[in-house]
Every structure is written in structure tokens, then in C-alpha cells.
Write a protein that holds these residues in place. Sequence first.
Motif: not given
Lengths: 450, 259
Positions: B99, B101, B103, B105-110, B114, B118, B172
Motif C-alpha cells: 500500500f 497512501f 499521507f 504514513h511512515l513510522f516516525p520513530e524508525l 527501518e 518493516l 516500503r
Amino acid sequence: MYKLFLAGRYTLGRPVSYLAMVAIGLAVMALIAVAGIMNGFLAETERVIRGTTADVIVTPFPWDGEVPSRAKVAEVIEAHPSVKAAAPRFSRPAVFKMRGRDSAMGLSKFAEHFMVSVVGIDVENESRATEFDAYLAAVRNNPEGEGYAVESMERPFRLDRGRIRDPELRFAPLPRVLMAHSRMLSFGLKVGDALEIVTIPDSSDLDSKSFDASTSTFVIAGAYDTSYDKFDGATLFVPREDFPAWAGTDQEFNEVAVQAVEGADLEALKHDLEESLERELRMAFEVETWEDRHATWLGAVKNERNILFVLFGFFLLLVCTITFSVLTMLVQQKVRDIGILSSMGATAGGIGAVFALSGVMIATLGGLFGLLAGELLAAKLNTVKDWIEATFGVQIFDRRVYAFSEIPMDNDHLLNLGITGVTVIAAVFICLIPALRAAWLDPVDALRHE
Amino acid sequence: MSDVHPPAAKELVLDARGLTRRYRMGATQLDVLQGAELQLARGEIVAIIGRSGVGKSTLLHLLGLLDRPDAGSMKLAGVETTKLSKAARARLRNQHVGFVFQFYHLFPELSALENAMLPGMITHRFFAWRSKRAGVRERAKALLERLELGERLKHKPGQLSGGERQRVAIARALAGRPSLLLCDEPTGNLDERTSESITNLLLDLAREHGQSLVLVTHDPELARRADRCLTMHEGRLVPAEVATEIAHPSASPASGSPE
Ligand SMILES: Nc1ncnc2c1ncn2[C@@H]1O[C@H](COP(=O)(O)OP(=O)(O)O)[C@@H](O)[C@H]1O
Ligand SMILES: [Mg+2]
């Protein structure tokens, strides 16, 4: 694999998780310290009571007929297989006054008289039935006890005439007395000083309006130290043979201190002794165990310790509230992440696991921190207390209020581990609620979440 | 060229028939999808255009197994999915769907790397991860480099521009070698020039790898470059006359019904 990885990042990347860990840690630490202190109080109380009270105390009722000889009573008591030693002795309330220190003008007579229990002992018997030897040794082994210790452990009441400080008293055959080290220090008394000890002799008629008092002068032969402030402050030891003349009594003893063998059932012993004394000597004796004698005080301390469990409940509630809020916040902030994880094929269980593991990390790290901090605090409690008292000029622990010179601490590692374990498990369980909510979140709703 | 059906005789990655999806809000009922059909061949690129609110995202969620249709059948990589358990659908999604998207939608901590790793982490269990890690990492790194992010591997999303973030998201989505890439307005949040370059990269990548792609977009330029272009009309997918859509965005879709 992502579960542990993300849980780690979520937990370790957010200051609020550290705050939660610190909060959990502080709760655990406080609880460990409080548990240690409360158990310490109980242990110390028991230790001190046991150290200054015989296992069993036998008291004859003198109005019940002729009191038999102390040898006879000791023989009957020692015949019981659970008895190690019996020490007949005297014990009686009295007041004393320091000889040669006459009152300042206007001070009431009471201000210079101090209440005590005078205990008349046979040294050899007393050493077998109580820890009398240890009290004497405590002063000898204390560097600050120099000049206060008895001259001879075997004959503690011996004092060289030359050490009597008042030359007028040197050649009078005065009886000796042992006084607590701490008390001598606070009164400024030295070995060789004399006390005037006053009691009411048996011959006095307590029903008449005025009655005789009997006063004798005793010379301090040395100091003892039980480390139990209340006992030390209120007890003088004198030789048993000097007792009748001073106290005006024709008896040989008025109580028997009994030492039981290790691990004896004191309640059973108490009943056996009541029976055998009555049977053999045909008179009533009161038999008390050390616990009977101090039941009120021990009960109070035990009761205080039970409050700990209530306290533990509140702390658990606190810890659960904190972890629950932190985890709930985390889930709320990560709703989008939950949607993306779903879109990448993470299962509901896996997503729940991410948050549950976050909770496990916060709870475990917090608990571990608390355990270490608690152990450290327990180990250094009195150092910390001294430091706080010195730095802030406040007194946290007044040794005169409590019976002990230091904050007592009974640091039970197993109990600490238990406290930590229960706290961590409770925190983990409460974390399952937000974790399950995360797992049940609809992925599409999560993705559309603003 | 604008046809709801792919060229015949090619292997179908996706075969959705009669998809129905309605939302209930109290007494009212919103029939968003009313028998939508879509077949997609391996390597095919299909664009879906349409006004906001017609149900494009709803359709993509169904195609990507994030949601279940009220009626209809959904075959993904040859597997009928509507009756599968949640866990089986999750596994299928992990293996076959990527997918992207609007916006990011990444993981801000990674870090970028990384984030791109995922899907691989989700595929492999804890104990298998040791042996798979290097491979997953290489694949993610190669994709990021292909997407011109070779210098930004260690950067967190917060340190990246919008275009860079979307490129990480594309890496990703492709990292798990999905059979089907679903992009929901991937350039909707980007300026024109960035949008242009991202589109080029995305389409080039898809063509290079023979990647099947469903692209929801507002951008007619983008739509024109797909193999087929569809639009939503009354809850169904119909061929779109791109020119008409551009000239009259509010007009109903071009006539011409599925055969
Ligand atoms: N969870 C929901 N509940 C109710 N209505 C919804 C829900 N999700 C989407 N919708 C409605 O379904 C319609 C289609 O939405 P969507 O698929 O997001 O459209 P698009 O992506 O084409 O803009 C919209 O009218 C939207 O309001
Ligand atoms: Mg949409």
C-alpha cells in the motif's frame, strides 16, 4: 520480529515511558523501604524484648502463703526438659537521685528523682538465663565505653575502692550498682559516682497516709548497654544479696527469669510450669511468656505492619493507573501506525503484542529500577537519613521517641522480589486492556483516523 | 485501451467481481460500491480517477484485503479471499499487497531504512529473523537507492521532505515483492514538480519489475500514462474518457459500458 522491535522503539523513544518507569520504580522503591522499616521495627522490637526479657517469667503470689526458697523453685522449674536455666531474682520499682548533686534552688524534689526498676541478680544465674553478659560486653567493645566498662565480667559488681570518687565513701561497705551506658552519659555520671536509691520497704503500710521509705547509697561499678533505650533508661542492676537489706524484704526473690531451650514451645512450657509449680510447691505462680509481657506493644507493631498491605494496594493502584494511562496514550497516538501495520499484513494479535510488549518493557524496567533503588535505599537507609538530617537540618528519626538508636531495617530480598514481581505483573495485566483495544481496532478506521 | 478487462489470456493477479460495500449510519444507508468489477493482469497498470467521496479508497481497501465486501468475490493471486480467516487474510496481505497512501504514513520513530524493512520483519518470525535480516536489509536498501534515497537511509521521516517521505513509502510498499501495489492518491499531498518526479519514478519502477499496480489519482496526466484508466460511476468501475474528466471534472463519466 516487528513486535519486539516496534515495542522497543515506542517505549525507549518516548520520554513519557521513562516517566512511567520512574514512577513505577519510585513506588516499588518506597514500598521496599517501608516494608524493610516496618519489618525492621518488628524484628528489632522482638529482638530487644527477647534480649531484655527472659523467655518465660515466673512470679510467685506472696499472699498465697509462704514463698519457698529460690533453690527449691529453681529446681522445680529446671526439672522441665524445655528449660535451660532459671534465675530467681528481685525486681522492684524505685527512684534514684545522684548523690552530691543537690537541687538547684526552687526545683521541686521530683525534678532530681528518676524512676527506675531495680533488678537484684545473681550474676551467674542471670548470665545463663538472659543476655546479661552481652550487655556488659557491649560497653567493653564500644570504643566510647572506655572508662565505663566493668572491671571484671565474672564479677561485674566489683569495684576497686580507689575508684570511688567521693573520698568520704571509700571506706564504707557500700553496695554496687550497674547503670546503662547511655544514661550515665546523659547524666554525666562516671564509674565510682554514687546514687541514692529509694524504695518502699515491705514493712510499710501503704494504706496509711504517710509511710516509710528506705534509702541506700550505691556506687556505680560499671555500665551495661542493651541498645534498647527504654530498658536502659529505666533499669539498674544490683547484687541480689544486697537487695533485701535495702528493700526491707525477707524474701529471697520475687520473680524467676526462665531461659528455654532453643525452639521450645513457650506456650506449652508456660502451662507445664503452672501445673508443676502448683503441684510441687502447693502455691499459685503467675507464668508469662515474653510475648504475654509485651503483648500490647508487639501487637501495635504487628498492626502497623499490616497497614503495609493496605499501602501496597494503593501503590499497585497508582502503578496501574500510570501504566494504563501511558499505554492508552501510546495506543491513541499510534492509531495510524496500527492501520499501516495491518496494511502490511500484521495480524490483530501481533498488533496487540506490540503494545503489550511496550507495557511489559515499561513495567519490567520500572520494576527493576525500583528493585535496585529500593535495595540501595534499604542498604544505605541510615546514611541517607544522616545526610538528609545534616543537609536540611531536620530530624527525621528521634532515637528518644523510638526505642532504637538507628532506623531499624530488615531487608528481606525475597520480599522485595515479591513486591517487584507483583507490581510488574499487575502493571502488565492492566496494559493488556489498551493492547487489546489496539488489536481490536478496525484497520480501515485506523487508516482513516485523523 | 480503456477497458475494464485486461488483455485476455494473461495471468490474473486480481479478480474482483460484484463487489458491494455499504455504510450504515443510523437509519440511512450509503451504498458506496454496488457491484464493482476489476481484473488485473500481471504487470498491468490501472488508474482510477473520480471525484472525492465516490468510493475509491473504499475499493482499494477491499482489493487490499483490509476490508470485506458485503457481497461479491475477491481473488488475489489465485486465492478466493472473502471466506478466509482474518489471520489468513493478513498473511496474504503481507505476501501479496503493498500500500502507498496519500499521507505517507511512515513510522516516525524508525529510519527510512527501518521503515522499508518493516514488511520483511512482519513476514519473518523472531527466530527466523537472524538468517533473513541481511536479505531484507539488502532489498530495502537497493529499493531506497533506486528511489534516490541512498544518502538518507539513516534519516527519520521528520528529517525528510514530503517527496522523500513518499519515496520511502513506495520503497516500503515494494519491499515485500507484492503481486499487487495499491496507491491511494500518492501524489495528492505534493507540489506539482515533486508529484511529477514521484510519478515518473513509480511508473518506471512498476514497468521495470512488471509490477501490477492500481493507482487512484486526481492527476489526469498520471492517469493517462496507465495501461487502462477507469472511473467510478454509481458504485461501479467504468472506463474513463480522460479528456472528458479533465474538461468537465464534475460531469458524469463517459458513456461506454463494460462489454
Ligand atoms: N466508516 C465509514 N462510515 C460511513 N461512511 C463512510 C465510511 N468510510 C467512508 N465513508 C463514506 O463512503 C464514501 C466513499 O469514501 P471514500 O472511499 O473514502 O471515497 P474516495 O476515496 O473516493 O474519496 C464517502 O462518502 C465517505 O463519506
Ligand atoms: Mg480516498
